[in-house]
Design an enzyme around this catalytic site. Structure first.
Site, PDB file in Angstrom:
ATOM      1  N   ALA A   1     -34.885  -7.729  -9.631  1.00  0.00           N
ATOM      2  CA  ALA A   1     -34.894  -9.101  -9.127  1.00  0.00           C
ATOM      3  C   ALA A   1     -33.489  -9.508  -8.694  1.00  0.00           C
ATOM      4  O   ALA A   1     -32.485  -9.028  -9.228  1.00  0.00           O
ATOM      5  CB  ALA A   1     -35.412 -10.054 -10.198  1.00  0.00           C
TER       6      ALA A   1
ATOM      7  N   LYS B   1     -41.681  -2.082  -4.594  1.00  0.00           N
ATOM      8  CA  LYS B   1     -42.123  -2.952  -5.678  1.00  0.00           C
ATOM      9  C   LYS B   1     -41.032  -3.972  -5.953  1.00  0.00           C
ATOM     10  O   LYS B   1     -39.895  -3.610  -6.294  1.00  0.00           O
ATOM     11  CB  LYS B   1     -42.409  -2.135  -6.937  1.00  0.00           C
ATOM     12  CG  LYS B   1     -42.820  -2.981  -8.135  1.00  0.00           C
ATOM     13  CD  LYS B   1     -43.168  -2.097  -9.308  1.00  0.00           C
ATOM     14  CE  LYS B   1     -43.496  -2.897 -10.556  1.00  0.00           C
ATOM     15  NZ  LYS B   1     -43.919  -2.030 -11.679  1.00  0.00           N
TER      16      LYS B   1
ATOM     17  N   LYS C   1     -39.661  -7.284  -8.084  1.00  0.00           N
ATOM     18  CA  LYS C   1     -39.759  -8.055  -9.315  1.00  0.00           C
ATOM     19  C   LYS C   1     -39.604  -9.541  -8.975  1.00  0.00           C
ATOM     20  O   LYS C   1     -38.570  -9.963  -8.440  1.00  0.00           O
ATOM     21  CB  LYS C   1     -38.670  -7.626 -10.298  1.00  0.00           C
ATOM     22  CG  LYS C   1     -38.864  -6.226 -10.858  1.00  0.00           C
ATOM     23  CD  LYS C   1     -40.068  -6.159 -11.798  1.00  0.00           C
ATOM     24  CE  LYS C   1     -40.158  -4.836 -12.515  1.00  0.00           C
ATOM     25  NZ  LYS C   1     -41.268  -4.805 -13.498  1.00  0.00           N
TER      26      LYS C   1
ATOM     27  N   ASP D   1     -44.458  -7.829  -8.763  1.00  0.00           N
ATOM     28  CA  ASP D   1     -44.683  -7.773 -10.212  1.00  0.00           C
ATOM     29  C   ASP D   1     -43.959  -8.947 -10.852  1.00  0.00           C
ATOM     30  O   ASP D   1     -42.734  -9.026 -10.818  1.00  0.00           O
ATOM     31  CB  ASP D   1     -44.146  -6.456 -10.768  1.00  0.00           C
ATOM     32  CG  ASP D   1     -44.393  -6.297 -12.263  1.00  0.00           C
ATOM     33  OD1 ASP D   1     -45.057  -7.166 -12.858  1.00  0.00           O
ATOM     34  OD2 ASP D   1     -43.920  -5.298 -12.839  1.00  0.00           O
TER      35      ASP D   1
ATOM     36  N   ASN E   1     -44.479  -9.771 -14.160  1.00  0.00           N
ATOM     37  CA  ASN E   1     -44.361  -9.541 -15.607  1.00  0.00           C
ATOM     38  C   ASN E   1     -44.814 -10.746 -16.430  1.00  0.00           C
ATOM     39  O   ASN E   1     -44.132 -11.191 -17.345  1.00  0.00           O
ATOM     40  CB  ASN E   1     -42.929  -9.167 -15.982  1.00  0.00           C
ATOM     41  CG  ASN E   1     -42.531  -7.795 -15.475  1.00  0.00           C
ATOM     42  OD1 ASN E   1     -41.690  -7.689 -14.583  1.00  0.00           O
ATOM     43  ND2 ASN E   1     -43.125  -6.740 -16.017  1.00  0.00           N
TER      44      ASN E   1
ATOM     45  N   GLU F   1     -48.922  -7.163  -9.557  1.00  0.00           N
ATOM     46  CA  GLU F   1     -49.027  -6.579 -10.890  1.00  0.00           C
ATOM     47  C   GLU F   1     -48.781  -7.640 -11.961  1.00  0.00           C
ATOM     48  O   GLU F   1     -47.753  -8.324 -11.944  1.00  0.00           O
ATOM     49  CB  GLU F   1     -48.007  -5.444 -11.016  1.00  0.00           C
ATOM     50  CG  GLU F   1     -48.182  -4.572 -12.227  1.00  0.00           C
ATOM     51  CD  GLU F   1     -47.274  -3.352 -12.185  1.00  0.00           C
ATOM     52  OE1 GLU F   1     -46.814  -2.930 -13.271  1.00  0.00           O
ATOM     53  OE2 GLU F   1     -47.020  -2.825 -11.083  1.00  0.00           O
TER      54      GLU F   1
ATOM     55  N   LYS G   1     -48.114   3.202 -18.277  1.00  0.00           N
ATOM     56  CA  LYS G   1     -46.845   3.741 -18.746  1.00  0.00           C
ATOM     57  C   LYS G   1     -47.143   4.609 -19.960  1.00  0.00           C
ATOM     58  O   LYS G   1     -47.775   4.147 -20.915  1.00  0.00           O
ATOM     59  CB  LYS G   1     -45.875   2.620 -19.129  1.00  0.00           C
ATOM     60  CG  LYS G   1     -45.412   1.751 -17.970  1.00  0.00           C
ATOM     61  CD  LYS G   1     -44.527   0.618 -18.491  1.00  0.00           C
ATOM     62  CE  LYS G   1     -43.867  -0.127 -17.342  1.00  0.00           C
ATOM     63  NZ  LYS G   1     -44.852  -0.838 -16.495  1.00  0.00           N
TER      64      LYS G   1
END
Length: 349
Positions: A126, A148, A150, A176, A178, A202, A249
């Site tokens: 990010a 991808k 963040k 993503d 999070n 995501e 993961k």
């Protein structure tokens, strides 16, 4: 044959730049290397990556768990009693040891050679829109076609728009957060991002029920991460319509076999827990198995070794453009550089 030698080595690799997500920032990644050795001197390797930004167990506990497992016999029965990162290390090392003894690949899918490459996305930390876009442009020049991003730390729309302009209309962009957004923010943000052709989002919110609400309201496909750890949760996600995919993961789910069990319930791509060279190699073999079985056709999130400023492998995976090649040879094929490992070793006693 049970291993005769059992060694746990805690170590840390520094990042080139701080790794920033909505969950926090990391300057280095702490891990534990597990080495098993049999009477003939054949060695099997595993790696535990504590998920420190996710509230999981810390490095000290993982090291203690692995050492106790070694005292208890270092077998699959001992592995079942461990936390997911420690279980991942032990199951990986046991499989690697068996494969090396037999002269076989770690996890070879039928019909695929031992060096079949894995297509990967580029993972960007990010940051400010211009800085993230500059990094995406640099990675596109290196051959990446999937990026991808963040999100959840600033002006999300500006970041995605800047990257889209930098990499062009043909590139794939996934985001993503999070779990940083609530349902209303996720719906509003993903609707704003839809014209920028986002491949998937995501884990935009926490929990499968909340994800199902978002999925029903937006056109951007969703993928789980934090909310899917077990096969049962994967099946529940499919039942709810919470997401189309899940990232797996190995350190989060408990190892290669556990990852394949999750993927049997929900289409999956393999992502890095910011692993070291052993974890990346194991994940690459799982990704190859999923691709050969007709997986979702998505890039895997395993090109993260370039985020580090150092390495402890003398032989490891090789990244050519956006293609990750596992090392040649039986098992994982990873060989550790003893001097590098010594330089990055941690004292957690």
């Amino acid at each position: 044959m049970k291993p005769l030698a059992f060694e746990v080595v805690p170590y840390a690799l520094p990042f080139r730049d701080p790794y920033v997500t909505a969950r926090g920032s990391l300057a280095r990644r702490e891990m534990a290397l597990l080495r098993l050795r049999d009477a003939d001197g054949v060695e099997g390797l595993g790696e535990a990556v504590p998920l420190s930004l996710r509230g999981g167990v810390g490095l000290r506990r993982v090291v203690e768990e692995l050492r106790r497992a070694g005292e208890a016999g270092a077998d699959e029965e001992a592995a079942r009693r461990l936390s997911p990162p420690a279980r991942c290390a032990l199951t990986t090392a046991l499989r690697d040891l068996r494969a090396r003894r037999r002269g076989e690949p770690f996890l070879a899918p039928e019909g695929a050679g031992p060096a079949a490459p894995v297509r990967c996305n580029a993972t960007l930390s990010a940051g400010e829109p211009a800085a993230v876009a500059d990094e995406a442009r640099r990675l596109a020049e290196r051959g990446f076609g999937t990026f991808k991003l963040k999100l959840g730390t600033g002006d999300d729309l500006a970041v995605v728009a800047a990257v889209r302009e930098a990499v062009g209309p043909e590139a794939r962009i996934r985001v993503d957060a999070n779990e940083a957004w609530d349902v209303e923010t996720a719906i509003a943000t993903l609707r704003e991002l839809q014209p920028l052709d986002v491949e998937l989002a995501e884990q935009p919110v926490a929990g499968l029920e909340a994800m199902a609400r978002v999925a029903a309201a937006v056109a951007v496909p969703l993928a789980a991460d934090e909310s899917v750890v077990t096969p049962r949760q994967a099946a529940r996600a499919a039942e709810l319509g919470a997401c189309r995919y899940t990232g797996v993961k190995l350190a989060k789910v408990g190892g290669p076999e556990a990852a394949l069990e999750v993927a049997a319930e929900l289409p999956a791509f393999v992502t890095s827990a910011l692993d070291g060279p052993v974890g990346i190699a194991a994940a690459a073999h799982v990704a190859r198995r999923l691709d050969a079985a007709g997986g979702p056709g998505l890039a895997h999130g395993l090109a993260t070794q370039s985020l580090f400023a150092a390495d402890v492998a003398a032989v490891g995976c090789e990244l050519r453009g956006d293609r990750l090649l596992p090392p040649p040879g039986p098992g994982l094929g990873v060989e550790i550089d003893p001097e590098a490992l010594r330089a990055h070793r941690l004292d957690v006693d």
